[in-house]
Design an enzyme around this catalytic site. Structure first.
Site, PDB file in Angstrom:
ATOM      1  CG  HIS A  97     -73.751 -42.524  61.382  1.00  0.00           C
ATOM      2  ND1 HIS A  97     -73.966 -42.061  59.981  1.00  0.00           N
ATOM      3  CD2 HIS A  97     -74.963 -42.615  61.740  1.00  0.00           C
ATOM      4  CE1 HIS A  97     -75.115 -41.550  59.917  1.00  0.00           C
ATOM      5  NE2 HIS A  97     -75.845 -42.203  60.814  1.00  0.00           N
ATOM      6  CD  GLN A 136     -76.485 -41.091  68.233  1.00  0.00           C
ATOM      7  OE1 GLN A 136     -76.782 -40.989  69.399  1.00  0.00           O
ATOM      8  NE2 GLN A 136     -76.877 -40.994  67.208  1.00  0.00           N
ATOM      9  CE  LYS A 192     -78.114 -37.809  64.771  1.00  0.00           C
ATOM     10  NZ  LYS A 192     -78.964 -38.926  64.449  1.00  0.00           N
ATOM     11  CG  ASP A 245     -70.009 -38.541  64.444  1.00  0.00           C
ATOM     12  OD1 ASP A 245     -70.693 -37.840  64.848  1.00  0.00           O
ATOM     13  OD2 ASP A 245     -70.396 -39.377  63.560  1.00  0.00           O
ATOM     14  CB  CYS A 252     -76.284 -44.822  59.120  1.00  0.00           C
ATOM     15  SG  CYS A 252     -77.858 -44.356  58.443  1.00  0.00           S
TER      16      CYS A 252
HETATM   17  N1  PLP Z   1     -72.936 -39.655  63.208  1.00  0.00           N
HETATM   18  C1  PLP Z   1     -73.503 -40.365  64.175  1.00  0.00           C
HETATM   19  C2  PLP Z   1     -72.797 -41.296  65.234  1.00  0.00           C
HETATM   20  C3  PLP Z   1     -74.915 -40.328  64.058  1.00  0.00           C
HETATM   21  O1  PLP Z   1     -75.619 -41.117  64.917  1.00  0.00           O
HETATM   22  C4  PLP Z   1     -75.552 -39.718  62.943  1.00  0.00           C
HETATM   23  C5  PLP Z   1     -77.243 -39.946  62.876  1.00  0.00           C
HETATM   24  O2  PLP Z   1     -77.604 -40.684  63.176  1.00  0.00           O
HETATM   25  C6  PLP Z   1     -74.809 -38.889  62.204  1.00  0.00           C
HETATM   26  C7  PLP Z   1     -73.305 -38.883  62.267  1.00  0.00           C
HETATM   27  C8  PLP Z   1     -75.422 -38.173  61.209  1.00  0.00           C
HETATM   28  O3  PLP Z   1     -76.042 -37.021  61.598  1.00  0.00           O
HETATM   29  P1  PLP Z   1     -76.858 -36.193  60.398  1.00  0.00           P
HETATM   30  O4  PLP Z   1     -77.935 -37.108  59.837  1.00  0.00           O
HETATM   31  O5  PLP Z   1     -77.622 -35.198  61.634  1.00  0.00           O
HETATM   32  O6  PLP Z   1     -75.947 -35.413  60.025  1.00  0.00           O
END
Ligand code: PLP
Length: 407
Positions: free
Chosen positions: A123, A203, A226, A200, A365
């Site tokens: 992401h 998800q 999420k 990370d 993203c």
């Molecule tokens: N990493 C992953 C794999 C994501 O799916 C997302 C959000 O869609 C993020 C990071 C970023 O999360 P946040 O927008 O809550 O900071």
């Protein structure tokens, strides 16, 4: 204990809302999840009975709010099997957690000639901070490739993790492909070279049991919104030893021990990283979301999503959609990206919306991954605890309609 999504749905007031007179079919939980009554009510209760600033006052009300906030920290530690709440830093979400590591640990430790390894499926939140860091430091950013079926090229690990690699940054579950990555194997490889791994879990944390010791993660990030919690809260887990050594991220109130005219000393961890008034009610709401998920059982959450993902994959294949990512549900979660020939994903999302179905369309993203897949965008249906086979069936009916329009 198996999870009954029809029972779970009743906890979520939003499902009383009709969309154009139809059942709301919410298939965008990888974007943000819906919130159960238990979380909403906990936030209201906090504001009605406990609200005061934390850690700063001696009166009873402030002690209550501090206990609620620190209680949420302990719940988050338990949720990811962290050894102590001291290793849990509250942030605004995954993005801020990763940027904290970039500004604090990485700026102090990554130099010209070093390498930072990301993967081709990250992401932007776990890519752009590392672009900025490597541009600033003169280090090199490398990308572990992805196979055509959406798995990491683990056969290339020896080339990509070397004694130059200081940090590996990897998603535990891809928001586009659904792939569950072999993080422990990556952790073992980078630790053998003396580097660190940042996971990370944005998800993964909402959808499967996550254990930082089993993963051997040095840092791990996730977002409240999420996983049934409110927006504005998230977690950075860090090994205590690392957090102790790291310089602060933001400067301001609360993160200090003593302040002089020209310098300051720092509070103990995790408070060293929590400058200013934090999102207190949101952290308390995250604690309630953790309680809620625990009451369902993360094994049951995962089992339900595996079963529903298998059903959705079968139905998507039957309507002739091109599904990206692994087909084996043991290797993936319920974020399912797909393309339907001749129909642009944005058109698909707009057409299925007419049936009350919420799916996401776009690059999610993850623009470098879109280029790797050779598509400008995908449609994505993402499943969660409140989704049923009926939801999948409504989506399929809407997709058939969309195909008909463009035939
Ligand atoms: N990493 C992953 C794999 C994501 O799916 C997302 C959000 O869609 C993020 C990071 C970023 O999360 P946040 O927008 O809550 O900071």
């Amino acid at each position: 204990m198996s999870l009954d999504p029809e029972v779970v749905r009743k906890d979520f007031p939003i499902f009383e809302t009709r969309m154009r007179g139809k059942r709301l079919v919410y298939l965008d939980s990888a974007n943000t999840s819906q919130k159960p009554r238990q979380v909403i009510e906990r936030i209201v209760e906090f504001y009605e009975h406990e609200n005061a600033n934390i850690h700063r006052a001696v009166y009873e009300l402030a002690e209550r709010s501090t206990a609620a906030y620190e209680g949420a920290r302990a719940k988050c530690a338990h949720f990811i099997a962290a050894p102590s709440p001291r290793s849990i830093v509250f942030t605004r979400g995954t993005t801020e957690s990763i940027n904290l590591v970039r500004y604090s640990w990485a700026r102090a430790n990554v130099r010209e000639g070093d390498e930072v390894l990301v993967t081709e499926m990250e992401h932007h939140s776990n890519l752009v901070p590392w672009q900025l860091l490597t541009q600033e430091s003169g280090a090199t950013l490398r990308h572990l490739p992805v196979t055509d079926d959406g798995m990491l090229r683990m056969d290339l690990l020896g080339d990509y993790i070397t004694d130059k690699t200081k940090l590996v940054c990897v998603g535990l579950m891809s928001n586009v492909l659904g792939t569950i990555n072999p993080v422990r194997q990556l952790a073992d490889a980078i630790h053998a070279m003396g580097g660190l791994i940042l996971v990370d879990a944005a998800q993964a944390a909402p959808h499967m049991p996550v254990d930082v010791s089993e993963l051997d993660a040095d840092f791990l990030a996730f977002s409240s919104h999420k996983m049934c919690g409110p927006t504005g809260a998230g977690v950075l887990y860090g090994r205590e030893r690392l957090l102790e050594e790291m310089p602060p991220f933001h400067g301001g109130g609360e993160m200090i021990r003593e302040v002089f005219a020209d310098h300051s000393t720092w509070n103990e961890i995790p408070h060293k990283f929590e400058a200013g008034t934090m999102n207190i009610a949101q952290a308390v709401g995250l604690g309630a979301a953790v309680d809620y998920l625990h009451s369902l059982g993360m094994d049951s959450v995962r089992a339900h999503e595996m079963e529903l993902t298998a059903y959705a994959l079968e139905r998507l294949n039957a309507v002739g959609a091109e599904v990206h990512g692994p087909s084996d549900v043991d290797q993936r979660g319920g974020a399912i990206s797909f393309n339907v020939a001749d129909v642009h994903p944005h058109d698909l999302a707009t057409i299925v919306d007419q049936e009350g179905v919420c799916i996401r369309a776009g690059h999610h993203c993850a623009q470098p991954l879109m280029r790797r897949l050779g598509v400008p965008a995908t449609a994505r249906a993402s499943l969660y605890i409140y989704n049923t086979r009926e939801d999948v069936d409504v989506l399929m009916g809407a997709l058939e309609q969309a195909k008909g329009w463009f035939a």
